[in-house]
Every structure is written in structure tokens, then in C-alpha cells.
Design a protein around this motif. Sequence first.
Motif, PDB file in Angstrom:
ATOM      1  N   GLY A 188       0.777  -1.227   0.000  1.00  0.00           N
ATOM      2  CA  GLY A 188       0.000   0.000   0.000  1.00  0.00           C
ATOM      3  C   GLY A 188       0.804   1.270   0.000  1.00  0.00           C
ATOM      4  N   GLY A 229       3.074   2.258  -1.945  1.00  0.00           N
ATOM      5  CA  GLY A 229       3.260   2.818  -3.276  1.00  0.00           C
ATOM      6  C   GLY A 229       2.109   3.686  -3.721  1.00  0.00           C
ATOM      7  N   GLU A 230       0.900   3.421  -3.237  1.00  0.00           N
ATOM      8  CA  GLU A 230      -0.280   4.199  -3.601  1.00  0.00           C
ATOM      9  C   GLU A 230      -0.642   5.242  -2.559  1.00  0.00           C
ATOM     10  N   ASP A 231      -0.273   5.019  -1.318  1.00  0.00           N
ATOM     11  CA  ASP A 231      -0.609   5.936  -0.232  1.00  0.00           C
ATOM     12  C   ASP A 231       0.670   6.272   0.517  1.00  0.00           C
ATOM     13  N   ALA A 232       1.172   7.497   0.313  1.00  0.00           N
ATOM     14  CA  ALA A 232       2.432   7.889   0.946  1.00  0.00           C
ATOM     15  C   ALA A 232       2.306   7.990   2.453  1.00  0.00           C
ATOM     16  N   LYS A 236       3.997   5.388   4.777  1.00  0.00           N
ATOM     17  CA  LYS A 236       5.446   5.308   4.979  1.00  0.00           C
ATOM     18  C   LYS A 236       5.786   5.372   6.461  1.00  0.00           C
ATOM     19  N   ALA A 247      -7.540   1.990   3.038  1.00  0.00           N
ATOM     20  CA  ALA A 247      -7.659   1.708   1.603  1.00  0.00           C
ATOM     21  C   ALA A 247      -9.118   1.502   1.203  1.00  0.00           C
ATOM     22  N   ALA A 266     -11.279   3.782  -1.405  1.00  0.00           N
ATOM     23  CA  ALA A 266     -11.953   3.141  -2.534  1.00  0.00           C
ATOM     24  C   ALA A 266     -13.447   3.461  -2.525  1.00  0.00           C
ATOM     25  N   ASP A 268     -13.919   7.115  -3.627  1.00  0.00           N
ATOM     26  CA  ASP A 268     -13.697   7.241  -5.076  1.00  0.00           C
ATOM     27  C   ASP A 268     -14.866   6.657  -5.857  1.00  0.00           C
TER      28      ASP A 268
END
Length: 254
Positions: free
Chosen positions: A86, A88-91, A94, A155, A159, A162
Motif C-alpha cells: 500500500g 506505493g499508492e498511499d504515501a 510510509k 484503503a 476506494a 472514489d
Amino acid sequence: MEATIITIMALLFLSFVALGVFVTVKVAKAAKRGVDRTIDQARRTVEDTTLRAKSIGQVGAAGELARLRLSLRTSMRATQEALQAGVGEDASLKESLDLFHRLSAHGLELDADLKRLEREPDRAWVAGQLPELAARTARITGSADALRRAARDRALKFAEDDLSTLSAQIDVEAGALRHWTEPETTPGTNARTAAGTGAGTAPDASTADGWGHPARPAGHAGPGAVGEPSAITAPDPRRTAYPWEKSARPETTT
């Protein structure tokens, strides 16, 4: 001239050789990393299978140690995979991944302790250590599970938002595509329609032409007739030439 050509050819040859060596080294390193990943995955699979078999087939301290190690490894691995997938899609994940790396240090230490206790011959002493080890395992796996579930809920929320926005946009576009289903009215049309309905009058077939327009009185010649120049009596711009055309909007409405 020949010496220059020979020098250029030699430089080109050395460049190709260096490029070949570089590509070979890169490919060898990539292949080594692939082999190492395969070996690590195979070793983890074997260890998990062994722990699962011990947790089912053994009783006492040995079986409990195997269950704790299996629970710890399963939780930590699932959380790591979820966060790495995750981030990579949601900084924002990190920071969660950094916290997990700190938690992993405690998890690795606990797994090493559990693994050493599997070889401990004094089973009675090991049984006395189990409550504290179970509490440590529960704390670490609980923290890992909390991170994983929070990332999953985040996530799912994104989703869902969106999808809601997309559904609203699609509804608007679908309504725009079906624009012909909405009745088109002009200012004053509703008032005139209501007045006509209240009076209870209907157009008489004898006083209307085939297009629904009032028939001209007898003896009246239309524009362009003989003896009446069309330039003097201009057609009414509010009249509809064809039934499928809109009537011209009047200057003022009452």
C-alpha cells in the motif's frame, strides 16, 4: 591515418568489452538475488510447515512454543506485505512502515528467544517462561494486526469515496445523455397551458389547419398573395414554421 583508424577500432572494441562485462555482472547479480529470494522463501515455507506440524502434533511446552512462533511469523509477514503493497499508492503509510520496522526488531528478538527455548532440555523451566512469552507475543502481534487493519480500512475508505464520486459523475453524465427525456418549455408556456385547460376549450378542426395552426379567415390572403406584397405584411416571427421547431421566445412574459 591508419593509426587513427586502428586506435578508434581499439577503443570501440574495449568499449564493447566493458559494456559486455557490465551487463554480465548486472545479470549475475540479478540472478543471485532471485536465487536468494527463492531460497529464503523455500526456507520460510519449510519452517512454517514444520511449526504447523509441531503445533498440531506436539503437546506441552514444545507445542506451545511452536504455536507462538507460528502466530508471530504469520502476523508479522501479513502486516509487512500489506504495508509494502500500500505504500506505493498511499504515501501516508510510509510512517506506518517505519513503525513496523521498529516493531520487527522486537519480533525478530522474540522469535530468536522462542527458537532457543525449543532446544532447551529443561522443559519445566520452559513451561514457567511460557506466560511471559505468550504476553510478549500477544503485544507484538496485536500491534502488527492494528497497523494492518488500519491500513486496510484506510484503503477501503478511499476506494469507497472514489466509487461514490465516480457514481455521482456517471449519474450526471447519464442524465446529460438522456436530455431528450426532459420536457422543454419556454417562459409563459405553463401559464398559457393552464389558462387554456381551465377554460376547457379545445381547438376546433374547422378552425385549424393540418399542422395545428389557426386557419386563416375566409377571404384573407396570406403573405405573398397577389395584390398584397410580402414586404408589407411580414410573417409573425413567433409563429412556428414546422411542428418540430421551437417557438421563438417572446420579448416579455406576463
